[in-house]
Scaffold this motif. Structure first.
Motif, PDB file in Angstrom:
ATOM      1  N   GLN A 147       0.824  -1.204   0.000  1.00  0.00           N
ATOM      2  CA  GLN A 147       0.000   0.000   0.000  1.00  0.00           C
ATOM      3  C   GLN A 147       0.865   1.263   0.000  1.00  0.00           C
ATOM      4  OE1 GLN A 147      -3.191  -0.170  -0.446  1.00  0.00           O
ATOM      5  NE2 GLN A 147      -3.369   2.060  -0.454  1.00  0.00           N
ATOM      6  N   SER A 148       1.974   1.238   0.743  1.00  0.00           N
ATOM      7  CA  SER A 148       2.794   2.448   0.848  1.00  0.00           C
ATOM      8  C   SER A 148       3.351   2.852  -0.515  1.00  0.00           C
ATOM      9  CB  SER A 148       3.942   2.208   1.822  1.00  0.00           C
ATOM     10  OG  SER A 148       4.699   1.095   1.392  1.00  0.00           O
ATOM     11  N   LEU A 149       3.684   1.873  -1.346  1.00  0.00           N
ATOM     12  CA  LEU A 149       4.216   2.203  -2.664  1.00  0.00           C
ATOM     13  C   LEU A 149       3.097   2.769  -3.550  1.00  0.00           C
ATOM     14  CD1 LEU A 149       6.814   2.082  -4.380  1.00  0.00           C
ATOM     15  CD2 LEU A 149       5.982  -0.072  -5.293  1.00  0.00           C
ATOM     16  N   LEU A 150       1.907   2.201  -3.418  1.00  0.00           N
ATOM     17  CA  LEU A 150       0.782   2.722  -4.193  1.00  0.00           C
ATOM     18  C   LEU A 150       0.501   4.168  -3.792  1.00  0.00           C
ATOM     19  CD1 LEU A 150      -1.583  -0.398  -4.198  1.00  0.00           C
ATOM     20  CD2 LEU A 150       0.130   0.277  -5.886  1.00  0.00           C
ATOM     21  N   GLU A 151       0.632   4.448  -2.501  1.00  0.00           N
ATOM     22  CA  GLU A 151       0.436   5.829  -2.042  1.00  0.00           C
ATOM     23  C   GLU A 151       1.506   6.751  -2.616  1.00  0.00           C
ATOM     24  OE1 GLU A 151       0.279   5.848   2.232  1.00  0.00           O
ATOM     25  OE2 GLU A 151      -1.520   4.585   2.193  1.00  0.00           O
ATOM     26  N   LEU A 152       2.719   6.253  -2.683  1.00  0.00           N
ATOM     27  CA  LEU A 152       3.800   7.066  -3.252  1.00  0.00           C
ATOM     28  C   LEU A 152       3.482   7.390  -4.718  1.00  0.00           C
ATOM     29  CD1 LEU A 152       6.783   8.217  -2.986  1.00  0.00           C
ATOM     30  CD2 LEU A 152       7.515   6.051  -3.963  1.00  0.00           C
ATOM     31  N   PHE A 153       3.001   6.405  -5.449  1.00  0.00           N
ATOM     32  CA  PHE A 153       2.630   6.639  -6.849  1.00  0.00           C
ATOM     33  C   PHE A 153       1.528   7.685  -6.957  1.00  0.00           C
ATOM     34  CE2 PHE A 153       4.079   2.069  -7.876  1.00  0.00           C
ATOM     35  CZ  PHE A 153       5.307   2.507  -8.340  1.00  0.00           C
ATOM     36  N   GLU A 154       0.546   7.566  -6.068  1.00  0.00           N
ATOM     37  CA  GLU A 154      -0.553   8.525  -6.122  1.00  0.00           C
ATOM     38  C   GLU A 154      -0.074   9.934  -5.806  1.00  0.00           C
ATOM     39  OE1 GLU A 154      -3.944   6.892  -3.876  1.00  0.00           O
ATOM     40  OE2 GLU A 154      -3.864   5.318  -5.430  1.00  0.00           O
ATOM     41  N   PHE A 155       0.771  10.029  -4.806  1.00  0.00           N
ATOM     42  CA  PHE A 155       1.326  11.339  -4.461  1.00  0.00           C
ATOM     43  C   PHE A 155       2.072  11.926  -5.667  1.00  0.00           C
ATOM     44  CE2 PHE A 155       5.152  13.686  -3.289  1.00  0.00           C
ATOM     45  CZ  PHE A 155       4.581  14.778  -2.663  1.00  0.00           C
ATOM     46  N   CYS A 156       2.862  11.080  -6.266  1.00  0.00           N
ATOM     47  CA  CYS A 156       3.675  11.484  -7.400  1.00  0.00           C
ATOM     48  C   CYS A 156       2.810  11.980  -8.564  1.00  0.00           C
ATOM     49  CB  CYS A 156       4.426  10.230  -7.838  1.00  0.00           C
ATOM     50  SG  CYS A 156       6.043  10.520  -8.363  1.00  0.00           S
ATOM     51  N   SER A 157       1.740  11.266  -8.807  1.00  0.00           N
ATOM     52  CA  SER A 157       0.844  11.651  -9.887  1.00  0.00           C
ATOM     53  C   SER A 157       0.196  13.007  -9.598  1.00  0.00           C
ATOM     54  CB  SER A 157      -0.216  10.565 -10.075  1.00  0.00           C
ATOM     55  OG  SER A 157      -1.269  11.032 -10.859  1.00  0.00           O
ATOM     56  N   HIS A 158      -0.219  13.216  -8.354  1.00  0.00           N
ATOM     57  CA  HIS A 158      -0.820  14.503  -7.994  1.00  0.00           C
ATOM     58  C   HIS A 158       0.196  15.620  -8.049  1.00  0.00           C
ATOM     59  CE1 HIS A 158      -4.227  12.374  -5.769  1.00  0.00           C
ATOM     60  NE2 HIS A 158      -4.712  12.983  -6.824  1.00  0.00           N
ATOM     61  N   ARG A 218      18.332   7.150  -9.334  1.00  0.00           N
ATOM     62  CA  ARG A 218      17.040   7.728  -8.944  1.00  0.00           C
ATOM     63  C   ARG A 218      15.851   6.788  -9.094  1.00  0.00           C
ATOM     64  NH1 ARG A 218      17.952  11.032 -13.778  1.00  0.00           N
ATOM     65  NH2 ARG A 218      16.856   9.910 -15.407  1.00  0.00           N
ATOM     66  N   LEU A 219      15.863   5.898 -10.097  1.00  0.00           N
ATOM     67  CA  LEU A 219      14.683   5.057 -10.273  1.00  0.00           C
ATOM     68  C   LEU A 219      14.478   4.092  -9.116  1.00  0.00           C
ATOM     69  CD1 LEU A 219      15.792   2.052 -11.319  1.00  0.00           C
ATOM     70  CD2 LEU A 219      16.090   3.296 -13.439  1.00  0.00           C
ATOM     71  N   ALA A 220      15.529   3.854  -8.332  1.00  0.00           N
ATOM     72  CA  ALA A 220      15.412   2.937  -7.197  1.00  0.00           C
ATOM     73  C   ALA A 220      14.489   3.481  -6.109  1.00  0.00           C
ATOM     74  CB  ALA A 220      16.791   2.642  -6.617  1.00  0.00           C
ATOM     75  N   ILE A 221      14.136   4.761  -6.202  1.00  0.00           N
ATOM     76  CA  ILE A 221      13.238   5.319  -5.190  1.00  0.00           C
ATOM     77  C   ILE A 221      11.876   4.615  -5.223  1.00  0.00           C
ATOM     78  CG2 ILE A 221      12.336   7.232  -6.634  1.00  0.00           C
ATOM     79  CD1 ILE A 221      12.979   7.287  -2.854  1.00  0.00           C
ATOM     80  N   PHE A 222      11.548   3.976  -6.333  1.00  0.00           N
ATOM     81  CA  PHE A 222      10.260   3.278  -6.442  1.00  0.00           C
ATOM     82  C   PHE A 222      10.353   1.794  -6.076  1.00  0.00           C
ATOM     83  CE2 PHE A 222       9.889   6.821  -9.560  1.00  0.00           C
ATOM     84  CZ  PHE A 222       8.872   7.512  -8.919  1.00  0.00           C
ATOM     85  N   THR A 223      11.417   1.405  -5.366  1.00  0.00           N
ATOM     86  CA  THR A 223      11.546   0.009  -4.989  1.00  0.00           C
ATOM     87  C   THR A 223      10.666  -0.301  -3.780  1.00  0.00           C
ATOM     88  OG1 THR A 223      13.857   0.261  -5.593  1.00  0.00           O
ATOM     89  CG2 THR A 223      13.245  -1.790  -4.516  1.00  0.00           C
ATOM     90  N   PRO A 224       9.843  -1.330  -3.869  1.00  0.00           N
ATOM     91  CA  PRO A 224       9.039  -1.675  -2.697  1.00  0.00           C
ATOM     92  C   PRO A 224       9.904  -2.281  -1.609  1.00  0.00           C
ATOM     93  CG  PRO A 224       8.616  -3.204  -4.520  1.00  0.00           C
ATOM     94  CD  PRO A 224       9.595  -2.195  -5.020  1.00  0.00           C
ATOM     95  N   MET A 225       9.643  -1.891  -0.352  1.00  0.00           N
ATOM     96  CA  MET A 225      10.409  -2.439   0.774  1.00  0.00           C
ATOM     97  C   MET A 225       9.442  -2.737   1.907  1.00  0.00           C
ATOM     98  SD  MET A 225      13.778  -0.030   1.080  1.00  0.00           S
ATOM     99  CE  MET A 225      12.867   1.500   1.163  1.00  0.00           C
TER     100      MET A 225
END
Ligand code: ADP
Ligand code: ZN
Ligand code: ZN
Length: 733
Positions: free
Chosen positions: A74-85, A305-312
């Motif tokens: 869920q946290s990664l999905l939230e990051l994507f949503e934040f990013c999109s906004h 930089r792309l590693a910022i989207f790695t799920p952990m």
């Protein structure tokens, strides 16, 4: 009915609905295949419901939901949503851009996920065996065992390459108790562990401070001069969190810096699974590393930089090294700043983040000054004998020079050669010379597709555009007046290299720039050559300035720094200061005192005066004062709307139209829209570019305004051949 709402890689900011009778909320974050037009696409399920704005009879049915890969957290999905906004970019493209390419690929099936690799490690009993315990006639056996003794480990690809009998022999070793077989931990391993260094007082203080607040979101700005041992601080903080089974994400600006940092981390934590994620990996390697991070198998994740989207699943710490570096900001597509997203992620996960730099960005420094970030400083070099280099300016208005090389610099190079020490000649311009000029009519070779000059590459007798890559042979005579006397004008790395070869025929000279490291392995070979002391003089661009540690380097000469001093780009000076501090930091790293010589026509410029004193704080404070009075970031927030079209007037006209539909309501009173103007580099790759700057007093104001405005612009009728995008927090204007 059950409806899944899916993010797809299409340029529309919405989710797509499909019927999926068997789906439930446990499928959120999973990969799914869906029909789209006459294609099949892969997407990610972002939500599941029993509602859709599309009538049921029009809904298509989704294909297979991939159960093999665990759902994205869920946290990664939230990051994507934040990013999109925040960046006003279509959600589907944000999500799919953040995932490894293979997952995005239609037709990809998880059965193709690479199999786990088997490897053999030496046991304690095996370590005391010597080669003489193996009969000399068993040649392969000896060979295999000596490899094990040397590396402690052997992987399938290596033993298979050695002999078809290797496997059988390894089983023999196993029966003797000398080796054990196991599933390979991610990545390769080095067995020569490096002990923890005793921290200096400043390092110890920084480590203790960070560790005192590891369970909470705490943004740290670690400001440490070059050579102050920031890496050791990262390592010791990391050690503490690894001991608690936490995952650590380390971001570095450049792919060239990853192998070095990777080696440092591997040596310090030889038994900790580490994955390294960067654009140099092939897609299956990247997927494998990503999956290992995602399922919690990898504890250290290192990447660009792309590693910022790695799920952990178990994040414990984020480190951003060289946080001021512009490569953390993506310059096309989704224009995100990995550094800023890293801060978002740390807040989200309630963990500390360490932003490290010798010359922090003015944004981060400002945050530290107003107390939003906590400042940690390392003022001294970590190795006690290593002193800071002495920096001198050479006044080029009064100093004789040959081929851009002044006499003091030639003298210093000669002396350095005599003392068998390495020197670096820094010139931030590759090629032979940055322009080709006709002396009679002043014609200059320019790119047909860009508003740029063509750079002379003498070695292959070519003119090359460094913006679009266009190439053409050097014309034998001026195309305008026919005069054959056309001359390369100005100096680049190749020309300086030739001049140095003439001056120092016996010196071993190595040029390091993007042209000379074009091949994949060239970079490593070059670093090895430098480290083995097989080079006397290095000629290089900023590629060499960053983060590399060359112990025998004593002299750094900077040739053409002035060009950034009076640039229209408000960040140019900050960038120059940071770059020069970094190159200067290359000099005198270990036990040799360093010298830095800078050729300039403006020796009294405040930037050089601050540089000579190596006083970042004073420089940053004057810069911040200037930024404040001129209303530039970090005191205001910017976004830029850029448009490109075959004709400039069209791009400008479009921007005027967007300005006209912007409603500046009361709540946006603090928004300012500037007039549309042609971009500094007006023509690029055959298109004319213009831009409109938006300035706001707060991030929030800016975001409220942009959301509304972006929707209005998107609703405008599409124009053929016109493209536009919004860049939030742009680095260049
Ligand atoms: P920075 O990243 O701050 O420029 P580095 O981390 O590269 O500095 O460290 C510079 C050098 O100092 C390295 O060779 C490193 O091994 C050494 N070093 C760092 N900390 C210590 C320490 N506590 N004791 C001895 N040497 C150290
Ligand atoms: Zn001419
Ligand atoms: Zn061009």
């Amino acid at each position: 009915m059950t409806v899944i709402h899916v993010a797809l890689d299409v340029p529309v900011n919405r989710l797509f609905d499909y019927l999926a009778p068997n789906a439930d909320s446990a499928d959120i974050g999973r990969c799914v295949r869906v029909p789209f037009g006459n294609r099949q696409l892969s997407g990610i399920i972002l939500s599941v419901s029993n509602l859709s704005s599309v009538p049921e009879r029009k809904l298509k049915t989704a294909g297979l939901i991939d159960q093999a890969i665990p759902p994205l957290p869920q946290s990664l999905l939230e990051l994507f949503e934040f990013c999109s906004h925040y960046y006003h970019h279509p959600i589907g493209q944000v999500v799919m851009n953040g995932l490894p390419a293979l997952l995005r690929k239609p037709g990809y099936t998880t059965s193709r996920i690479p199999k786990q690799i088997q490897e053999w490690i030496l046991t304690d009993a095996g370590r005391i065996i010597t080669l003489s315990d193996i009969p000399a006639r068993s040649k392969t056996k000896r060979q295999l065992f000596s490899l094990l003794l040397e590396n402690g480990i052997i992987t399938a690809d290596i033993y298979k390459a050695m002999s078809p009998h290797s496997r059988k022999l390894l089983h023999e070793f196993k029966d003797l108790g000398w080796v054990e077989q196991r599933t390979a931990l991610p990545g390769k391993f080095a067995f020569s562990t490096v002990p923890t260094l005793a921290p200096t007082t400043e390092q110890a203080h920084a480590i203790a401070e960070i560790l005192a607040r590891i369970g909470t979101f705490t943004p740290w700005l670690l400001h440490g001069i070059t050579g102050s041992g920031k890496t050791e601080v990262y390592l010791q903080v990391a050690a503490s969190l690894l001991a608690q089974q936490k995952q650590i994400l380390v971001l570095v600006p450049e792919i060239n810096l990853t192998p070095q940092l990777e080696a440092t981390f591997r040596k310090r934590f030889p038994n900790t699974p580490l994955v390294s994620l960067h654009s140099g990996l092939n897609s299956s390697e990247r997927l494998q590393g990503w999956l290992q991070a995602q399922c919690g198998e990898a504890n250290i994740i290192l990447g660009t930089r792309l590693a910022i989207f790695t799920p952990m699943p178990r994040p414990g710490l984020i480190i951003v090294d060289e946080e001021q570096d512009h490569s953390f900001k993506q310059q096309d597509g989704l224009r995100y700043s990995a550094r800023d997203l890293a801060v978002y992620r740390a807040r989200q996960a309630n963990i500390p983040i360490v932003l490290g730099s010798a010359t922090p960005s003015l944004e981060s420094y400002h945050q530290a000054r107003i107390g939003r970030y906590r400042l940690l400083q390392l003022h001294a070099r970590a190795i006690s004998q290593a002193v800071l280099p002495a920096i001198h300016c050479i006044d080029m208005r009064v100093t004789p020079a040959q081929e851009r090389l002044s006499e003091p610099i030639l003298d210093a190079l000669r002396q350095s050669l005599d003392q068998k020490q390495q020197s670096l000649v820094f010139i931030n311009r590759r090629g032979y010379s940055p322009a080709l000029l006709c002396k009679s009519c002043r014609w200059i070779a320019t790119c047909k597709r860009c508003s740029s000059r063509l750079v002379v590459h003498l070695r292959n007798r070519q003119l090359r555009c460094h913006y679009c890559g266009d190439q053409q042979p050097i014309t034998p005579a001026c195309p305008q007046c026919g005069d054959p006397d056309i001359m390369p004008f100005g100096h680049g790395t190749q020309r300086i290299e030739s001049a140095l070869i003439k001056q120092f025929p016996n010196a071993r000279i190595l040029r390091v720039d993007r042209d000379s490291i074009r091949h994949k392995t060239a970079w490593q070979t070059m670093l090895d050559t430098i480290h083995q002391g097989k080079v006397d003089i290095l000629v290089g661009t900023q590629l060499l300035a960053k983060g590399h540690d060359f112990p025998n380097l004593a002299l750094v000469c900077v040739l053409n720094a002035d060009s950034s001093l009076y640039s229209t780009d408000f960040r140019a000076e900050e960038h120059l200061f940071s770059q020069l501090m970094q190159v200067a930091g290359r000099a005198g790293r270990a036990h040799i005192p360093g010298t830095v010589l800078i050729q300039t026509e403006f020796p009294q410029h405040p930037l050089y005066l601050a540089l000579i004193r190596q006083d970042y704080a004073a420089y940053a404070q004057t810069q911040l004062k200037e930024r404040k009075s001129a209303s530039f970031p970090p005191f205001v927030y910017l976004a830029v709307l850029r448009a490109e079209a075959p004709v400039l007037a069209e791009a400008l006209e479009f921007l005027h139209q967007t300005a006209a539909i912007a409603t500046i309501a009361k709540e946006y009173a603090h928004i300012q829209l500037f007039d549309p103007v042609p971009a500094t580099m007006t023509r690029l790759k055959g298109l004319e570019r213009a831009q409109l700057l938006i300035q706001a007093v707060s991030r929030k104001c800016l975001q409220i305004f942009l959301s509304d405005w972006h929707q209005r612009i998107s609703a405008l009728p599409a124009r053929s051949k016109l493209r536009w995008h919004l860049d939030v927090d742009p680095l260049t204007l």
